[in-house]
Design a protein around this motif. Structure first.
Motif, PDB file in Angstrom:
ATOM      1  N   VAL A  75      55.859  38.980  75.633  1.00 63.34           N
ATOM      2  CA  VAL A  75      54.932  38.977  76.776  1.00 63.34           C
ATOM      3  C   VAL A  75      55.655  39.490  78.029  1.00 63.34           C
ATOM      4  CG1 VAL A  75      53.560  37.493  78.299  1.00 63.34           C
ATOM      5  CG2 VAL A  75      53.513  37.128  75.831  1.00 63.34           C
ATOM      6  N   PHE A 111      54.743  42.718  80.628  1.00 66.23           N
ATOM      7  CA  PHE A 111      54.738  42.660  82.099  1.00 66.23           C
ATOM      8  C   PHE A 111      55.758  43.642  82.684  1.00 66.23           C
ATOM      9  CE2 PHE A 111      52.380  38.716  81.669  1.00 66.23           C
ATOM     10  CZ  PHE A 111      51.587  38.707  82.799  1.00 66.23           C
ATOM     11  N   ARG A 114      54.508  47.143  82.665  1.00 65.91           N
ATOM     12  CA  ARG A 114      53.433  47.370  83.629  1.00 65.91           C
ATOM     13  C   ARG A 114      53.969  47.356  85.063  1.00 65.91           C
ATOM     14  NH1 ARG A 114      47.720  47.885  83.342  1.00 65.91           N
ATOM     15  NH2 ARG A 114      47.200  48.439  85.474  1.00 65.91           N
ATOM     16  N   ILE A 115      54.917  46.444  85.326  1.00 64.68           N
ATOM     17  CA  ILE A 115      55.518  46.398  86.670  1.00 64.68           C
ATOM     18  C   ILE A 115      56.258  47.705  86.941  1.00 64.68           C
ATOM     19  CG2 ILE A 115      57.318  45.262  88.058  1.00 64.68           C
ATOM     20  CD1 ILE A 115      56.469  42.610  86.637  1.00 64.68           C
ATOM     21  N   GLU A 153      53.785  50.393  87.674  1.00 63.78           N
ATOM     22  CA  GLU A 153      53.107  50.185  88.966  1.00 63.78           C
ATOM     23  C   GLU A 153      54.023  50.501  90.148  1.00 63.78           C
ATOM     24  OE1 GLU A 153      49.541  49.340  90.646  1.00 63.78           O
ATOM     25  OE2 GLU A 153      49.827  48.795  88.546  1.00 63.78           O
ATOM     26  N   PHE A 154      55.303  50.087  90.051  1.00 65.81           N
ATOM     27  CA  PHE A 154      56.201  50.182  91.214  1.00 65.81           C
ATOM     28  C   PHE A 154      57.360  51.154  91.025  1.00 65.81           C
ATOM     29  CE2 PHE A 154      54.374  45.875  91.189  1.00 65.81           C
ATOM     30  CZ  PHE A 154      53.734  45.901  92.408  1.00 65.81           C
ATOM     31  N   LEU A 201      57.348  42.886  93.893  1.00 64.09           N
ATOM     32  CA  LEU A 201      56.266  41.911  93.733  1.00 64.09           C
ATOM     33  C   LEU A 201      56.196  40.990  94.941  1.00 64.09           C
ATOM     34  CD1 LEU A 201      56.836  40.867  90.020  1.00 64.09           C
ATOM     35  CD2 LEU A 201      55.106  42.413  90.894  1.00 64.09           C
ATOM     36  N   LEU A 233      54.227  41.741  98.075  1.00 59.74           N
ATOM     37  CA  LEU A 233      52.770  41.641  98.074  1.00 59.74           C
ATOM     38  C   LEU A 233      52.274  40.424  98.836  1.00 59.74           C
ATOM     39  CD1 LEU A 233      52.272  42.263  94.266  1.00 59.74           C
ATOM     40  CD2 LEU A 233      51.708  43.868  96.067  1.00 59.74           C
ATOM     41  N   ARG A 234      53.172  39.453  99.018  1.00 59.64           N
ATOM     42  CA  ARG A 234      52.740  38.182  99.614  1.00 59.64           C
ATOM     43  C   ARG A 234      52.318  38.365 101.056  1.00 59.64           C
ATOM     44  NH1 ARG A 234      50.536  35.230  97.382  1.00 59.64           N
ATOM     45  NH2 ARG A 234      50.341  36.749  95.795  1.00 59.64           N
ATOM     46  N   ALA A 248      50.039  33.478  80.049  1.00 58.50           N
ATOM     47  CA  ALA A 248      50.622  34.434  81.010  1.00 58.50           C
ATOM     48  C   ALA A 248      49.928  35.787  80.885  1.00 58.50           C
ATOM     49  CB  ALA A 248      52.124  34.567  80.780  1.00 58.50           C
ATOM     50  N   LEU A 249      49.654  36.198  79.648  1.00 56.87           N
ATOM     51  CA  LEU A 249      48.934  37.468  79.460  1.00 56.87           C
ATOM     52  C   LEU A 249      47.565  37.410  80.117  1.00 56.87           C
ATOM     53  CD1 LEU A 249      49.585  38.591  75.775  1.00 56.87           C
ATOM     54  CD2 LEU A 249      50.325  39.711  77.869  1.00 56.87           C
ATOM     55  N   GLY A 268      47.752  37.645  83.981  1.00 56.69           N
ATOM     56  CA  GLY A 268      47.949  39.015  84.468  1.00 56.69           C
ATOM     57  C   GLY A 268      46.923  39.993  83.936  1.00 56.69           C
ATOM     58  N   GLY A 323      45.633  43.216  85.605  1.00 53.53           N
ATOM     59  CA  GLY A 323      46.584  44.306  85.798  1.00 53.53           C
ATOM     60  C   GLY A 323      46.812  44.656  87.265  1.00 53.53           C
ATOM     61  N   PRO A 338      48.365  44.415  91.014  1.00 52.96           N
ATOM     62  CA  PRO A 338      49.734  44.027  91.387  1.00 52.96           C
ATOM     63  C   PRO A 338      49.891  42.527  91.635  1.00 52.96           C
ATOM     64  CG  PRO A 338      49.142  46.066  92.469  1.00 52.96           C
ATOM     65  CD  PRO A 338      47.911  45.613  91.754  1.00 52.96           C
ATOM     66  N   ARG A 339      48.929  41.921  92.316  1.00 51.05           N
ATOM     67  CA  ARG A 339      49.051  40.480  92.594  1.00 51.05           C
ATOM     68  C   ARG A 339      48.962  39.650  91.311  1.00 51.05           C
ATOM     69  NH1 ARG A 339      48.464  38.643  97.841  1.00 51.05           N
ATOM     70  NH2 ARG A 339      48.138  40.302  99.336  1.00 51.05           N
ATOM     71  N   LEU A 394      49.953  40.730  88.407  1.00 54.89           N
ATOM     72  CA  LEU A 394      51.241  40.926  87.726  1.00 54.89           C
ATOM     73  C   LEU A 394      52.273  39.961  88.297  1.00 54.89           C
ATOM     74  CD1 LEU A 394      51.536  44.818  87.532  1.00 54.89           C
ATOM     75  CD2 LEU A 394      51.010  43.243  85.683  1.00 54.89           C
ATOM     76  N   GLU A 395      52.287  39.843  89.618  1.00 58.53           N
ATOM     77  CA  GLU A 395      53.238  38.923  90.247  1.00 58.53           C
ATOM     78  C   GLU A 395      52.977  37.488  89.794  1.00 58.53           C
ATOM     79  OE1 GLU A 395      52.909  38.272  94.422  1.00 58.53           O
ATOM     80  OE2 GLU A 395      54.860  37.307  94.538  1.00 58.53           O
ATOM     81  N   GLY A 455      51.408  36.400  87.078  1.00 63.04           N
ATOM     82  CA  GLY A 455      51.726  36.209  85.667  1.00 63.04           C
ATOM     83  C   GLY A 455      53.224  36.170  85.434  1.00 63.04           C
ATOM     84  N   TRP A 456      53.954  37.035  86.130  1.00 63.41           N
ATOM     85  CA  TRP A 456      55.410  37.075  85.959  1.00 63.41           C
ATOM     86  C   TRP A 456      56.050  35.771  86.445  1.00 63.41           C
ATOM     87  CZ3 TRP A 456      58.612  39.912  83.238  1.00 63.41           C
ATOM     88  CH2 TRP A 456      59.975  39.797  83.489  1.00 63.41           C
ATOM     89  N   LEU A 499      55.330  32.994  84.041  1.00 61.52           N
ATOM     90  CA  LEU A 499      56.096  33.122  82.797  1.00 61.52           C
ATOM     91  C   LEU A 499      57.543  32.673  82.989  1.00 61.52           C
ATOM     92  CD1 LEU A 499      55.857  34.357  79.865  1.00 61.52           C
ATOM     93  CD2 LEU A 499      56.848  36.418  80.818  1.00 61.52           C
ATOM     94  N   ASP A 535      49.314  30.901  92.822  1.00 63.55           N
ATOM     95  CA  ASP A 535      49.151  32.325  92.497  1.00 63.55           C
ATOM     96  C   ASP A 535      48.449  32.499  91.154  1.00 63.55           C
ATOM     97  OD1 ASP A 535      50.418  33.027  94.811  1.00 63.55           O
ATOM     98  OD2 ASP A 535      52.387  33.199  93.902  1.00 63.55           O
ATOM     99  N   ARG A 585      44.219  23.673 105.375  1.00 63.22           N
ATOM    100  CA  ARG A 585      44.207  25.068 105.832  1.00 63.22           C
ATOM    101  C   ARG A 585      42.994  25.799 105.277  1.00 63.22           C
ATOM    102  NH1 ARG A 585      49.943  27.760 104.539  1.00 63.22           N
ATOM    103  NH2 ARG A 585      48.712  29.605 104.966  1.00 63.22           N
ATOM    104  N   ARG A 620      42.281  29.676  95.628  1.00 67.99           N
ATOM    105  CA  ARG A 620      43.558  29.119  96.092  1.00 67.99           C
ATOM    106  C   ARG A 620      43.364  27.672  96.546  1.00 67.99           C
ATOM    107  NH1 ARG A 620      47.883  32.296  96.327  1.00 67.99           N
ATOM    108  NH2 ARG A 620      49.637  31.506  97.502  1.00 67.99           N
TER     109      ARG A 620
END
Lengths: 203, 487
Positions: free
Chosen positions: A177, A181, A184-185, A188-189, A197, A200-201, B145-146, B149, B152, B154-155, B157-158, B160-161, B164, B234, B296, B302
């Motif tokens: 898994v 990721f 894909r990361i 993407e980047f 990553l 992005l926050r 996790a799959l 994410g 697909g 970007p957020r 992906l972050e 899910g990563w 994981l 997240d 907040r 969220r």
């Protein structure tokens, strides 16, 4: 076992400091093969043979997967870690010494195995925390699992083969898994860099 | 094999048919086939839950499979939330844009991973030993996790990563705790780790305390207890809504059950006070960290994620207190939280269609522009806030009273204050979301609202029934079964 425990820790420190992903993959694979040798060398029972075979298989499959990923996601230069190599090594050694100091005897076969287990867990945690490259973070998990495999081999009496094989299968699934990721990361980047990553926050 | 073992096997095997169907079913029929299989899985889970809860004194304690009242409750919750998630998934798949996977395979992979996640999730409460429970929890990480994410983006992906890596490292620490426990028992293979064997094992106290702390610290990363909850907001906000519901309403309490069983199994060695004290500590810290975020203005999903942090803290407190009142509160809280939280996440799909800004910002006045959706959001948030007659109001009162009952007045008082503050934060969000001033001008039709409205119609009587059940539960045989545990 003392020699193997020392070699496992030395290989682990290598993963903390090296820059190239392929070298780090080679180091954790060497750890897995050493663990398999230790499993087979301890006793000649059926269970020991199966445990050793599972460790070899796990190590080879992970190495194949990681090297495949390295090939598919070639980077013009290695992702810089946020922390310098010596500082990473110092952090790993510091955390390992703290864990060894804090923990009472774990009840494993030898003191060397106990210290090596805690050191490998510390090295894995520091690797995942201080490296920005996605593949290195996954290798941090593998380092922790290698430490736990050493502990499982050093348990007094028998351990459950089904659980040990299950742990190896779970680790392979997690790595698979993570590979999805990572690709894909990278797509993407343009790099397997977790700093991209974090950018992005917004809060 | 006994009836319970047959049912448990059916519960574990039926969702696997969903994985096979994802591979072989014709694409035009895929969603329908999967929904039929999800109905069968939910029926098997409901049957096992009824059997386990109807005869709480009768427990099945095998090496690999356990069926008891606590496990029955969780199996019922996971079965119901899994079914509801499958029912709303076609709407999500129709509305989705982009995916982690190739477009022609994405739907099949979604269904296969959803059923894989559901199957291993159902295995967690049924696992008869600590090692197998750990394996099932670790397996949930790979599948979920799959799904986190899946979009697909970007957020995603972050998210899910992060999920994981953090949960895998946490579970590594938990596995170290299990190995230390096994070493303390002098090896002995699988039998030492069974829930029936652990309470009677002769263990060194000091080593067992270390093992217990490592185990709980590791599981905390998966349960989402503070301070190791970083992945939770997240992952919950980026996952597809049906998956967010499964994560929050089913996964977190299922892993919490393993922490609960570990506490009950190791309390004879380390003492009730120590075993419960660690859980009370996690509970209070989680509540304390969650409350400022509930005050907040947050994006809808969220906000629900931080509410999960609060509610997992409440359940940890109840388990840590451990008396009949607190455990009755825990049972109601797990069920009530599952209904209200799942409804809230399912409502996110039409909410995002209605007001796309909701993905990243707080929303206002939904009840004015889309009254049906506003009602769903309001019922979910009202129940989660603990607004009477929400079952979560009664369960929180029971848990706080349980703290006083077992002689932990300071912890119970602190919990009561934090719960009141959390209520105020969520009540403000409730008013703003439903009847506040609408923000943003581009409001669209709330696509996918019909199944959410139907689920709301089911959820309301369920929540009221749970409130009524809370009144007789403390004296019931079910709670006696929960107090007795697996020892």
């Amino acid at each position: 076992m003392n020699g193997i425990a020392f070699a496992l820790v030395a290989l682990g420190i290598g993963v903390v400091v090296v820059r190239r992903r392929s070298i780090a993959v080679g180091l954790v694979t060497a750890q897995a093969l050493l663990l398999a040798a230790a499993a087979f060398g301890e006793e000649t029972s059926f269970d020991a043979a199966v445990a050793a075979a599972a460790l070899v298989l796990r190590g080879v499959v992970l190495a194949t997967l990681f090297l495949f990923l390295v090939r598919r996601t070639r980077e013009t230069r290695p992702v810089r870690a946020g922390v310098a190599p010596l500082a990473r090594a110092a952090a790993a050694v510091g955390l390992a010494l703290t864990l060894i100091w804090l923990m009472p005897p774990l009840g494993l076969d030898s003191e060397a195995a106990e210290r090596a287990t805690l050191t490998l867990v510390a090295i894995g945690l520091v690797t995942a925390a201080t490296r920005r490259a996605t593949l290195f973070q996954v290798l941090g998990i593998v380092l922790v699992e290698n430490g736990l495999a050493l502990a499982a081999l050093s348990l007094p009496g028998t351990s459950s083969l089904a659980i040990e094989i299950g742990v190896a299968v779970d680790l392979l699934l997690i790595a698979l898994v993570a590979g999805v990721f990572h690709e894909r990361i990278f797509a993407e980047f343009g790099a397997g860099d977790t700093a991209a990553l974090r950018s992005l926050r917004d809060n | 094999m006994t009836t319970r073992e047959w049912l448990a096997t059916a519960v574990l095997v039926t969702p696997l048919a969903g994985i096979v169907a994802a591979a072989v079913a014709p694409h035009a029929l895929l969603s329908r086939v999967e929904i039929v299989i999800s109905c069968l899985s939910a029926i098997a889970a409901a049957a096992l839950a009824v059997v386990a809860l109807a005869e709480p004194a009768h427990r099945e304690l095998g090496r690999w499979i356990v069926v008891d009242p606590a496990g029955g409750l969780l199996i019922g919750v996971i079965g119901a939330v899994g079914l509801a998630s499958a029912l709303v998934s076609p709407q999500f798949l129709t509305a989705r844009r982009g995916s982690l996977f190739r477009a022609d395979r994405a739907d099949r992979i979604y269904w296969a991973t959803l059923f894989a996640f559901w199957a291993v999730l159902l295995a967690v409460p049924l696992a008869g030993n600590l090692g197998a429970a750990w394996l099932a929890i670790e397996a949930t990480t790979a599948a979920s996790a799959l799904l986190v994410g899946f979009s697909g983006r970007p957020r995603a992906l972050e998210a899910g990563w992060k999920y994981l890596i953090l949960t895998s490292l946490g579970l590594g620490v938990a596995l170290l705790g299990i190995l230390v426990l096994q070493a303390a028992a002098g090896g002995g293979g699988l039998e030492t780790l069974t829930w029936r064997g652990l309470p009677h094992a002769s263990l060194d106290r000091e080593t067992t305390v270390v093992a217990y702390v490592l185990l709980l610290a590791g599981l905390a990363a998966k349960i989402g207890w503070a301070p190791v909850h970083n992945w939770l907001p997240d992952a919950h906000s980026e996952a597809p809504a049906p998956v967010s519901a499964l994560l929050s309403a089913a996964l977190l309490p299922a892993v919490l059950l393993v922490a609960w069983r570990s506490q009950q199994a190791l309390a004879p060695t380390i003492g009730e006070g120590t075993a419960g004290g660690v859980l009370v500590g996690f509970g209070l810290v989680s509540l304390g960290v969650a409350v400022p975020f509930l005050w907040r203005a947050q994006a809808w999903k969220r906000l629900l994620a931080y509410s999960s942090l609060e509610h997992m803290g409440v359940i940890a407190l109840g388990i840590g207190f451990g008396g009949p009142l607190a455990l009755a509160g825990v049972a109601i809280h797990i069920a009530g939280h599952a209904v209200a939280k799942a409804l809230g996440f399912y409502a996110a799909t039409p909410l995002l269609a209605h007001d796309p800004r909701a993905a990243g910002h707080s929303v206002g006045g939904i009840g004015r522009t889309e009254p049906t959706l506003g009602a769903s959001l309001g019922i979910s948030l009202g129940a989660l806030a603990g607004l009477p007659p929400s079952p979560l109001f009664v369960s929180e009162v029971l848990i706080v009273a349980g703290g006083f009952q077992v002689g932990r007045p300071w912890a119970a008082s602190a919990a009561a204050i934090l719960l009141a503050l959390g209520f105020l934060g969520l009540a403000h969000a409730l008013i703003d979301t439903v009847i506040g001033r609408p923000r943003g001008r581009d409001r669209h039709p709330a696509l996918g609202l019909r199944p959410v409205a139907a689920l709301t119609a089911v959820a309301v009587p369920l929540l009221l029934a749970l409130t009524a059940a809370a009144l007789w539960l403390p004296d019931s045989a079910i709670v006696q079964g929960l107090v007795r545990g697996l020892g």
